[in-house]
Design an enzyme around this catalytic site. Sequence first.
Site, mmCIF file in Angstrom:
data_model
loop_
_atom_site.group_PDB
_atom_site.id
_atom_site.type_symbol
_atom_site.label_atom_id
_atom_site.label_comp_id
_atom_site.label_asym_id
_atom_site.label_seq_id
_atom_site.Cartn_x
_atom_site.Cartn_y
_atom_site.Cartn_z
ATOM 1 N N GLU A 138 0.862 -1.197 0.000
ATOM 2 C CA GLU A 138 0.000 0.000 0.000
ATOM 3 C C GLU A 138 0.888 1.232 0.000
ATOM 4 O OE1 GLU A 138 -2.799 0.138 3.280
ATOM 5 O OE2 GLU A 138 -2.730 2.331 3.355
ATOM 6 N N GLU A 143 -2.515 11.702 3.044
ATOM 7 C CA GLU A 143 -3.388 11.256 4.129
ATOM 8 C C GLU A 143 -3.170 12.113 5.367
ATOM 9 O OE1 GLU A 143 -2.495 7.364 5.808
ATOM 10 O OE2 GLU A 143 -4.593 7.066 6.330
#
Length: 336
Positions: A138, A143
């Site tokens: 990932e 974020e």
Amino acid sequence: MMWQASLSIFLPVLLPGALAATTYDMVKEFSGSTFFDGWNFYGKFDNLTNGDAIFVTSSVAKSSKLAYVDSTTNRAIIKVDNTTKVALSDKRNTVRISTQDEIGVGSVWIADMYHVPYGCSVWPAFWSQAPNWPTGGEIDTFEHWNMELHNEMTLHTNPGCQQVSPAQTSTVVNSTDCSFSSNSNAGCGVMDPNDSSYGAKFAAAQGGVFITEFAESGISVWFFNRTSIPTSISSNSSSFSIADLGTPVANWPTGGCAIDTFFKPQNLIFDITLCGDAAGNKAVFAQTCSGICYDDYVVGDGSNYNNAYFDVASVRVYSVAGTTKATLRPSSWAAD
Ligand SMILES: *[C@@H]1O[C@H](CO)[C@@H](O)[C@H](O)[C@H]1NC(C)=O
Ligand SMILES: *[C@@H]1O[C@H](CO)[C@@H](O)[C@H](O)[C@H]1NC(C)=O
Ligand SMILES: *[C@@H]1O[C@H](CO)[C@@H](O)[C@H](O)[C@H]1NC(C)=O
Ligand SMILES: *[C@@H]1O[C@H](CO)[C@@H](O)[C@H](O)[C@H]1NC(C)=O
Ligand SMILES: *[C@@H]1O[C@H](CO)[C@@H](O)[C@H](O)[C@H]1NC(C)=O
Ligand SMILES: *[C@@H]1O[C@H](CO)[C@@H](O)[C@H](O)[C@H]1NC(C)=O
């Protein structure tokens, strides 16, 4: 003598990183009226990170205007419902979309955004993962959560991938162990110290571009705010050299993490959840917000969510010049 023998063996391995002047050609663009073609809508409550959110189907996203192209700016809006009164014990509607395309090692993706979601209880990300997570890895390009001020870039992998000797401008490394099984799956995170990388200051600066290079030599992320985007990117050229970008803000070289082993072709994802494992963790929430994440923010009229939206000019996918490292699917707005 032994030392010389090993040097001659290992020298070719070091060279690709040192050269780092790969040219990339554009292979796919998501923008304008067709931005949402080629994305799958999750269509279920957040059963991935325990957020108080329902990721709506494509038809609900369309009819309730949680995913649409703004007719004035021609940019894509991906947002949390800020018009519905949510009752205690219900969840709030929002969006999670992932590309049907799978993008392999030897690629770059560039997201040009004018606004990213923020506010207490809001947990947005622009990221990617392989279908069998944690196998295949990932990559979190963008974020953060709540009222934090900076972007966080993070990898999550199977055990054995470490950030070792990065060439990066950021001086804030949160962890160097990328394993999902260490540190409660916090991953190997790097914070962007630039003020314009998240939140209100990102929006005030009219956003910018996040560039992710997914190369055999390593994974890198650059962030440029609107006024500092390199010309080779802002000129809309279909090709650019990685050398034009300078040193990335975050970098995970293959030396500590064999990219080909830990990473497989990725689906790109935009999502916005509410509270949940990270943003809703009591101690994390208290760092930048007061009260109770779900009771005081998710529940109620939705006025807390006026800034909980992505405003995206384009997402472009590139491959090493002369190649296509992505499995590209024919695109249309997904059916439910
Ligand atoms: C979440 O829901 C999807 C679709 O029903 C299911 O395939 C998946 O296994 C669920 N994931 C978890 C972690 O429960
Ligand atoms: C990373 O470290 C910085 C500096 O200590 C801190 O402000 C930030 O909250 C940390 N990020 C995460 C995700 O814990
Ligand atoms: C944009 O980035 C440049 C280069 O880092 C910096 O000098 C400038 O202050 C930033 N602008 C804003 C509004 O943060
Ligand atoms: C902020 O971003 C600019 C590029 O936009 C970069 O040159 C600079 O090093 C960054 N500053 C920090 C403190 O990371
Ligand atoms: C680049 O393309 C976008 C979207 O098509 C457009 O809005 C913008 O004006 C173009 N920029 C340049 C410098 O051509
Ligand atoms: C919802 O948020 C948008 C901006 O994202 C804003 O334009 C709109 O007025 C808000 N709706 C309500 C009912 O406050």
